[in-house]
Design a protein around this motif. Sequence first.
Motif, PDB file in Angstrom:
ATOM      1  N   SER A 101       0.835  -1.191   0.000  1.00 21.93           N
ATOM      2  CA  SER A 101       0.000   0.000   0.000  1.00 21.93           C
ATOM      3  C   SER A 101       0.873   1.246   0.000  1.00 21.93           C
ATOM      4  N   SER A 130       1.091   5.583   0.895  1.00 23.16           N
ATOM      5  CA  SER A 130       0.545   6.686   1.669  1.00 23.16           C
ATOM      6  C   SER A 130       1.285   7.942   1.273  1.00 23.16           C
ATOM      7  N   THR A 170       5.482   4.033   0.737  1.00 23.01           N
ATOM      8  CA  THR A 170       4.934   2.820   1.333  1.00 23.01           C
ATOM      9  C   THR A 170       5.155   2.779   2.840  1.00 23.01           C
ATOM     10  N   HIS A 171       5.811   3.812   3.381  1.00 23.42           N
ATOM     11  CA  HIS A 171       6.121   3.829   4.812  1.00 23.42           C
ATOM     12  C   HIS A 171       5.051   4.602   5.571  1.00 23.42           C
ATOM     13  N   ALA A 172       4.712   4.115   6.747  1.00 22.64           N
ATOM     14  CA  ALA A 172       3.604   4.697   7.510  1.00 22.64           C
ATOM     15  C   ALA A 172       3.957   6.011   8.189  1.00 22.64           C
ATOM     16  N   ASP A 173       5.244   6.301   8.365  1.00 22.56           N
ATOM     17  CA  ASP A 173       5.627   7.516   9.099  1.00 22.56           C
ATOM     18  C   ASP A 173       6.870   8.120   8.468  1.00 22.56           C
TER      19      ASP A 173
END
Length: 258
Positions: A4, A6, A234-237
């Motif tokens: 996913s 982001s 693709t990294h959340a943070d």
Amino acid sequence: MPSSTSAPHVLVQPDAAALGAAAANAVAAALREALDRQPTVRVAFAAAPSQQPTLAALAAQPGIDWHRVTAFHLDEYLGLGPLAPERFGVWLSRTFFDRVPLGAVHLIETGPDPERCARSYAELLAQAPLDVVCLGIGVNGHLAFNDPPVADFHDPADVKTVELDEVCRRQQVDDGSFATLADVPRRAVTLTVPRLLAAERLFCMVTGAHKRDAVRRALLDPVGEPCPATALRTHADCTVFLDRAAASALPPEVVRGG
């Protein structure tokens, strides 16, 4: 690596000095937060002129118990002497590692056996998670020394030896690190893309108009190895700090803060 995507938090500052101050504030806050909840923190740093403003400002940040911080770096040339000023470990030591009382510093010591070096460094990294990675984006979209020809978003290795892309090698000359292209090593050791993305928090600092196309591609192109920096999405943070020149090819809607 997650499939996913982001949108990284993109912050644009007027110039490199302002970027360095803003990025250092954010990295320092992340370090203090991590140190409040755990006994030690592990951080990996990129070595490049674009990182100097952030590192200088970070070294002056108050309230960080550096004795509980372990430092790594992202990549290193092969074929240079151990004290060569062009070595990333030497540059980082001079620019940052020697300016704060770090608990431990793990340099990539390439030595005569690069494959053994890669395995040894991977073992050090595997001892505990990375809490923070501070990195940049190359003119060809590379992350660390994961150039487009060698980047692998599903790389099974944590650290590997690579052949450097000529565009990447030319950047080292343009940045002033080497006098001529012939002086730039052709091989290096690098953390892989999945290893970088395994960190809890990513902070990416990019300066200069020469990076504007790479920044645009990183934030707008399809996610994939032709532009390794697209993996940041693709990294959340992940927080991306840009100066106005580096951000000049982005549409306004991409910038979510600044």
